[in-house]
Write an enzyme that holds these catalytic residues in place. Sequence first.
Site, PDB file in Angstrom:
ATOM      1  CD  GLU A 189      -2.968   1.041   2.308  1.00 16.36           C
ATOM      2  OE1 GLU A 189      -4.157   1.318   2.097  1.00 16.36           O
ATOM      3  OE2 GLU A 189      -2.534   0.731   3.429  1.00 16.36           O
ATOM      4  CB  ALA A 212       0.005  -3.290  11.381  1.00 16.66           C
ATOM      5  CG  MET A 213      -0.180  -3.671   4.556  1.00 19.63           C
ATOM      6  SD  MET A 213      -1.190  -2.211   4.185  1.00 19.63           S
ATOM      7  CE  MET A 213      -2.291  -2.893   2.946  1.00 19.63           C
ATOM      8  CG  ASN A 247      -0.338  -7.408   3.591  1.00 18.14           C
ATOM      9  OD1 ASN A 247      -0.404  -6.494   2.791  1.00 18.14           O
ATOM     10  ND2 ASN A 247       0.681  -7.543   4.439  1.00 18.14           N
ATOM     11  CD  GLU A 306      -3.413  -3.050  10.411  1.00 15.45           C
ATOM     12  OE1 GLU A 306      -3.737  -3.270   9.228  1.00 15.45           O
ATOM     13  OE2 GLU A 306      -3.158  -1.906  10.842  1.00 15.45           O
ATOM     14  CG  HIS A 309      -7.977  -2.400   7.704  1.00 15.75           C
ATOM     15  ND1 HIS A 309      -8.725  -1.456   7.035  1.00 15.75           N
ATOM     16  CD2 HIS A 309      -6.961  -1.717   8.307  1.00 15.75           C
ATOM     17  CE1 HIS A 309      -8.197  -0.260   7.223  1.00 15.75           C
ATOM     18  NE2 HIS A 309      -7.132  -0.382   7.993  1.00 15.75           N
ATOM     19  CD  GLU A 321      -6.072   2.859   6.947  1.00 12.62           C
ATOM     20  OE1 GLU A 321      -6.094   2.501   8.132  1.00 12.62           O
ATOM     21  OE2 GLU A 321      -5.591   2.151   6.036  1.00 12.62           O
TER      22      GLU A 321
END
Length: 848
Positions: free
Chosen positions: A126, A267-268, A270, A301, A304, A323
């Site tokens: 991202e 963090a991400m 995925n 996360e 998400h 977000e």
Amino acid sequence: MPGENLTRVEADERADLIAVDHYDVALDLTTSDTTFRTITKVTFSATAGSSSFIDAITATVHRIELNGESLDPAQHADGVRIALPNLAERNELLVEADMFYMNTGEGLHRFVDPADGEVYLYSQFEVPDARRMYPNFEQPNLKATFAFTVTAPAAWKVVSNQPIAQRTELGEGVAKWEFETTARISSYITALVAGPYQEWTDELTSSDGRTIPLGVFSRASLGEFMDPEYIFDITKRGFEFYEREFGVPYPFDKYDQLFVPEYNMGAMENAGCVTFTETYVFRSKVADAVRERRVVTILHELGHMWFGDLVTMNWWNDLWLNESFAEFISTLATAEATEWTNNWVTFLASEKTWAYRQDQLPSTHPIVAEIRDLDDVQVNFDGITYAKGGSVLKQLFFWVGREAFFKGVNAYFTKHAFGNTELRDLLVELEAASGRDLKDWSQKWLETAGVNTLRPRIEVDAEGVITKFVIEQTATADYPTLRPHRLGVGLYDLSDSGDLVRREHLELDVDGAETDVTELVGKVRGDLVLVNDEDLAYAKIRFDEQSLATALAHASNFGDPMARGLVLASLWDATRDGELPVADFIQHLLTSVEHETESTTRRQQLGQLVVAARRFTPKAQRQATVEGVADRLLELAKGAEPGSDAQFAFVRSFSDFAATDAQLDAVQALLDGSLALEGLEIDTDLGWELLTALVAGGRAGEAEIVARNEQDKTSGGNKHAAVARAAAPNADAKRAAWDLVWVGSDQPNEIVRATISGFWHADDEQLVASYLAPYFAELRSIWDSRSFHSAEDLIEGFYPTSLPSDEVVTAAEAWLDANADAPAALRRMIVEGLDDTRRCLRVQAAAK
């Protein structure tokens, strides 16, 4: 970066032409230490006869085949995009290329562990960096299914979005991993993590009866510090909370959480393969605020997986919705499903403080921002997108009601599963569930910028009984919108024991320039009136004169941490606006912080103390102020409860301020043990911080840094050593730091940030003032020659925030005038820095 910027117009045009079916991505991670091989096959439909392009940031393109015909890489690939001419209705594209490993936290990042020499990889895509690992149509609304195959050293763990379908030994220490095909997802949430990671496993039962495998991973050299049982516990609590409240089962097949090195953010998300910063693996004592933040990040996360991964924005202008929703829902989940029940107080201290600052910058923007291109979105991971959006969603949650909110969210997830949406798609479902028309709310809160100020106007009789109570709302000239607010008003009295106790609480709607609060007429006003009691609204708050006096004298006497936090937020904002003298704020803080019970609020106070003493205080008073602050912090550390979070925080803050001989003597004594505070362990990281203070104070140097680094041959040790080296108070050290990361371009992201941090340790401003001219002279070349995150670290990090002066204002204004054609994202960074400098000077002027 030139040529890498995708515009919205280009993305819309491509989405009109192309629909993607599937990617087969084969990666060979054994070819070299600098590049890896990718063979990518893409099947997609298109308007027959049209032409388009696929994104691919490549080292070398070896082969391009489109519908069975070879295309010359020299003619069709420019290192950033691959041109696709004369498309058919149905297409198959094959690209074989070498791609670069990165050390900037973008694309496929490669890290060599100094503790054991092992190699670790992780992806971070991202916003637009999947194209650094495999060719793809890099925009969120061109979803597809993905099947990854990876060739790598056989001793490694290899993790992607889906479970492993098959692992095959190839001989000579090499193996091949084939992963199951994903659901339809966007390219930016695909992922690959590979290396000799240590793995812990667990599982849970989803609400639909499926068994969901869980994994936690860290580098082997950090394995002893990992606490997987706690991570699994928080994860299971989050699954239960979200599946219950959303009414939608977890949408993927597994859930791995991987803690990776040299990470740019927290963090991400995925899909099924979430990556986290390694700072959440605690090798030394950390503040409770950091432990709490790790929980919020885990739940952010996980949220998400539904909001962002299952249902994804059509274009990056709705990034805020991803977000903001995750920020709001993770705070709610943390407060209701974990031991961190005061997390809304934390949200006020950290997120809303961030939002209020961001919303008063000249670069502020509506929550629903105009995103013209990728550069726009890269700089919009800000306090508006996360924190203001989350604050506004909190207000919406209480306005429409919990039941209606989650009913609308359930309908949204169900209707748009694995699709792309826009804001209106969510509002439609919330309107249907609540019966409220949200168009006006959306226009005022989401489509306009700026923050309102609310203040009470109170009239009382001779006995202190309220005869008139009005809440006044104002807005700035640039952003004049007056908004509706749902908020509380609290009346507080000082008790005989000195505590501030709430006697009355009223919840009401405020709208327009003035709102009469007739319900409070006839009540005794008390010692302090708190508008926005319980923090439902997003607004700057001011006190009436009597309440301000009470707040300054007795803010620490609130038993309620939310009320304390609200008072602190108001006083800090008034200080930033030059309304409250900075010396009064510092005195208030040095008195009240001793009694603060919330770790994040305390951490915020100590951070504000740095700004107030070092940047807001006029130069003539600054040295005495800093010395006085340091003395008080040492006093607080000595008097704090042994082993407490407060003791730890005060020691760390003291070491950062220590400057006099006596203070540096105390730092040395803490480090060598001759000053022992009961319950305080000088562990690895705290020892480094104390050594850095001694280096910055001229009491230690390269020999001591090398000796400690020899005892701590880790990435953490190298990072601390970089801070300490750059902190040395001499011209050679500052030049070496500048040359290492500004002139040189080979250092990894973590060392860049550490070096910049140390560079600004300078009690003698002349040591760093000479870099003002080269900074502005070379901005354009830094922007053009570095990746986005690398350029952002350098440009924001080396902006002379620590030198608030007319010279900095003049230099920044001159650069902006001379560089009107510079990329908007670059100009925004300088505009924000300039505004910060001007604010510092205004506050200093008000203090004189």
